[in-house]
Write an enzyme that holds these catalytic residues in place. Structure first.
Site, mmCIF file in Angstrom:
data_model
loop_
_atom_site.group_PDB
_atom_site.id
_atom_site.type_symbol
_atom_site.label_atom_id
_atom_site.label_comp_id
_atom_site.label_asym_id
_atom_site.label_seq_id
_atom_site.Cartn_x
_atom_site.Cartn_y
_atom_site.Cartn_z
ATOM 1 N N ASP A 49 -33.953 36.208 39.988
ATOM 2 C CA ASP A 49 -34.075 37.559 40.538
ATOM 3 C C ASP A 49 -35.428 37.685 41.232
ATOM 4 O O ASP A 49 -36.262 36.788 41.160
ATOM 5 C CB ASP A 49 -33.894 38.618 39.460
ATOM 6 C CG ASP A 49 -34.876 38.458 38.308
ATOM 7 O OD1 ASP A 49 -35.853 37.711 38.459
ATOM 8 O OD2 ASP A 49 -34.666 39.086 37.265
ATOM 9 N N ASP A 223 -24.230 39.155 36.383
ATOM 10 C CA ASP A 223 -25.124 38.659 35.337
ATOM 11 C C ASP A 223 -25.345 39.793 34.347
ATOM 12 O O ASP A 223 -25.311 40.967 34.728
ATOM 13 C CB ASP A 223 -26.472 38.205 35.913
ATOM 14 C CG ASP A 223 -27.394 39.379 36.224
ATOM 15 O OD1 ASP A 223 -28.231 39.716 35.361
ATOM 16 O OD2 ASP A 223 -27.279 39.972 37.309
ATOM 17 N N CYS A 261 -9.929 32.154 18.963
ATOM 18 C CA CYS A 261 -11.079 31.779 19.800
ATOM 19 C C CYS A 261 -11.443 30.320 19.527
ATOM 20 O O CYS A 261 -11.470 29.894 18.368
ATOM 21 C CB CYS A 261 -12.278 32.686 19.520
ATOM 22 S SG CYS A 261 -13.773 32.214 20.453
ATOM 23 N N CYS A 263 -14.365 28.863 20.254
ATOM 24 C CA CYS A 263 -15.803 28.602 20.243
ATOM 25 C C CYS A 263 -16.217 27.904 18.946
ATOM 26 O O CYS A 263 -15.493 27.921 17.947
ATOM 27 C CB CYS A 263 -16.598 29.897 20.433
ATOM 28 S SG CYS A 263 -16.776 30.906 18.939
ATOM 29 N N CYS A 266 -16.271 30.238 15.797
ATOM 30 C CA CYS A 266 -14.969 30.610 15.243
ATOM 31 C C CYS A 266 -14.228 29.411 14.648
ATOM 32 O O CYS A 266 -13.426 29.567 13.721
ATOM 33 C CB CYS A 266 -14.114 31.273 16.320
ATOM 34 S SG CYS A 266 -14.686 32.936 16.762
ATOM 35 N N HIS A 292 -20.372 32.767 20.275
ATOM 36 C CA HIS A 292 -19.055 33.380 20.382
ATOM 37 C C HIS A 292 -18.979 34.332 21.575
ATOM 38 O O HIS A 292 -18.009 34.290 22.350
ATOM 39 C CB HIS A 292 -18.684 34.146 19.109
ATOM 40 C CG HIS A 292 -17.494 35.020 19.314
ATOM 41 N ND1 HIS A 292 -16.200 34.526 19.347
ATOM 42 C CD2 HIS A 292 -17.396 36.367 19.572
ATOM 43 C CE1 HIS A 292 -15.361 35.518 19.595
ATOM 44 N NE2 HIS A 292 -16.059 36.636 19.739
#
Length: 334
Positions: A49, A223, A261, A263, A266, A292
């Site tokens: 940025d 973002d 999920c 991930c 999980c 997660h």
């Protein structure tokens, strides 16, 4: 989160903060250590940025003029000058693949006259950024459209920036307190003005419902700090709504954060264990919920892309419960 965690989530491009890196450790140090890609051990695309949002939202602002801003560093209290040329110098040295033009981002409730002044400054600074940009061959410079919630002012800003032919365009000054419906109104008026064949980026957004609405309006890039900021505060995103893992009802919960999920959190940890980590002050708790949440967002975005490619995005908006997930009432009013 480690870079490996981020990559496994499905993220391809990440954002680095010009304001903070300029103050510490300094862009020259980053450049000497091999630029941001080596500094962050991230081989993929990086966006920086301009530093403007942090100056206006975080710093003790000392003075703003058409030439730039002077602010007091939050690190050591020293006075720092930042203007379009300096923003380009810093971002050129950091070496990101996408860099942002220096702009002024007023508060959502600033007077209409001030939004007009900020737009004129943003336009003037955009031209100065083009002139100061030293690496146009390997760093794409995106412009930022300002204008608050005034449709005419937004269009005016967008049209004048388009005339400068930037590689991409961002909408700034949203998710700063204007509310969901006002944001949708700005998108409906502003996005159609932007070139369809160039990236269109909505900065600082947001909850899944915000992203879904913005994609429907024609936005390509986003973002947001929500996945990790909420993750380190035990707030987990799920398709059925948020879970606050500090709640006592999860003390003996043997299931994962979200069934189905894929991930790491999980697949390997129970809600009860993760809750314990938070109360024990064990940093694994914030790490796991952040892992997660990042994967939740990336699965959502992958499904958005698949729905668009398959011509079913309209139905996806209507039927997928994630497209309705916004802030809880008390958070929205805080």
């Amino acid at each position: 989160m480690t870079p490996d965690h981020v990559a496994v989530s499905g993220a391809q491009c990440i954002l680095a903060n010009t304001y903070h890196l300029m103050l510490r450790p300094g862009e020259k140090v980053v450049a000497e250590l091999g630029d941001l890609h080596k500094f962050m051990a991230w081989p993929g695309p990086i966006l920086t940025d301009s530093g403007g949002f942090q100056v206006f939202s975080l710093a003790d602002l000392n003075k703003i003029t058409d030439a730039g801003v002077t602010f007091k560093s939050h690190v050591d209290g020293s006075l720092v000058d930042l203007d379009p040329k300096r923003s380009m110098e810093v971002q050129n040295a950091l070496g990101a693949d996408i860099i942002m033009a220096f702009d002024e981002c007023p508060a959502a409730d600033a007077p209409a006259e001030y939004h007009l002044t900020a737009v004129e400054r943003t336009l003037r600074w955009a031209e100065e950024c083009i002139a100061a940009h030293a690496r146009p061959n390997d760093q794409s410079l995106f412009a930022i459209v300002q204008g608050g919630t005034d449709p005419a002012l937004r269009r005016r800003c967008a049209e004048r920036l388009i005339a400068l032919d930037f590689p991409g365009y961002a909408l700034g000054g949203l998710a700063v307190g204007e509310g969901f419906e006002a944001m949708k109104g700005v998108l409906a008026e502003s996005v159609p003005v932007l070139p369809a064949r160039k990236p269109r980026y909505l900065m600082g957004v947001g909850f899944p419902r915000d992203i879904a609405a913005a994609v429907a309006a024609g936005i390509d890039m986003f973002d947001c700090v929500l996945p990790t900021r909420n993750g380190r505060n035990a707030y987990a995103f799920t398709a059925a709504g948020p879970i606050r893992l500090r709640n006592s009802k999860y003390t003996r919960e043997a299931g994962p954060i979200e069934a189905g999920c894929d991930c790491y959190a999980c697949r390997h940890f129970t809600c009860g264990a993760i809750r314990h980590y938070f109360f024990a002050g064990e940093m694994l708790g914030p790490v796991l919920v952040s892992v997660h949440n990042m994967r939740f967002y990336q699965r959502f975005m992958a499904d958005v892309r698949q729905a668009i490619a398959g011509g079913t995005f309209g139905r996806f908006l209507q039927e997928d419960p994630r497209c309705l997930l916004g802030p809880a009432e008390k958070e929205e009013n805080s």
